[in-house]
Write a protein that holds these residues in place. Sequence first.
Motif, PDB file in Angstrom:
ATOM      1  N   VAL A   1       0.811  -1.337   0.221  1.00  0.00           N
ATOM      2  CA  VAL A   1      -0.105  -0.063  -0.085  1.00  0.00           C
ATOM      3  C   VAL A   1       1.074   1.400  -0.001  1.00  0.00           C
ATOM      4  N   VAL A   2       1.877   1.397   0.932  1.00  0.00           N
ATOM      5  CA  VAL A   2       2.716   2.338   0.994  1.00  0.00           C
ATOM      6  C   VAL A   2       3.338   2.687  -0.456  1.00  0.00           C
ATOM      7  N   GLN A   3       4.056   1.550  -0.882  1.00  0.00           N
ATOM      8  CA  GLN A   3       4.582   1.744  -2.249  1.00  0.00           C
ATOM      9  C   GLN A   3       3.599   2.242  -3.365  1.00  0.00           C
TER      10      GLN A   3
ATOM     11  N   LEU B   1       3.182   6.012  -2.663  1.00  0.00           N
ATOM     12  CA  LEU B   1       4.372   6.748  -3.009  1.00  0.00           C
ATOM     13  C   LEU B   1       4.495   7.137  -4.469  1.00  0.00           C
ATOM     14  N   LEU B   2       3.929   6.035  -5.287  1.00  0.00           N
ATOM     15  CA  LEU B   2       3.913   6.333  -6.890  1.00  0.00           C
ATOM     16  C   LEU B   2       2.955   7.348  -7.211  1.00  0.00           C
ATOM     17  N   MET B   3       1.955   7.222  -6.641  1.00  0.00           N
ATOM     18  CA  MET B   3       0.746   8.203  -6.850  1.00  0.00           C
ATOM     19  C   MET B   3       0.952   9.653  -6.281  1.00  0.00           C
ATOM     20  N   GLN B   4       1.544   9.839  -5.201  1.00  0.00           N
ATOM     21  CA  GLN B   4       1.575  10.976  -4.518  1.00  0.00           C
ATOM     22  C   GLN B   4       2.711  12.016  -5.220  1.00  0.00           C
ATOM     23  N   ALA B   5       2.178  13.254  -5.427  1.00  0.00           N
ATOM     24  CA  ALA B   5       3.129  14.096  -6.142  1.00  0.00           C
ATOM     25  C   ALA B   5       4.176  14.556  -5.061  1.00  0.00           C
TER      26      ALA B   5
END
Length: 121
Positions: free
Chosen positions: A49-51, A54-58
């Motif tokens: 979930v964290v990874q 991290l991929l989706m958050q600017a």
Amino acid sequence: MGDFARAGFLDTWYGHLDVGLLLQAKEAAASVLEVVVQRSAYTHHGQRVVQGQLLMQAASDIFLGWSSTVTGRHYYWRQLRDMKAGVDIRFARRYADQNERDLDRHRQAIADGELEARPDL
């Protein structure tokens, strides 16, 4: 996600500023996609979930992380930023203080025999 979600308020003091930090912990269960596609490369569901976040958050949340319980349940946590509501630090302190007084009274009632406490329930 899983069955468990919790938010916790951390009260901090920086000089003359009252700063509150609201953290949210959520249980991370297996992805619903695992029944259709291959299993995740991450063995820890919280890490998956964290990874993904991290991929989706600017801009990444510096408090984003994951952990497990001693029973093996997977969790992730993040800073809770609800733009629709704020946290009144004075109220949070009064609420925490009242909880401590209630817990002290509860423990005293058990010690005095006013309440029965059974570890098997």
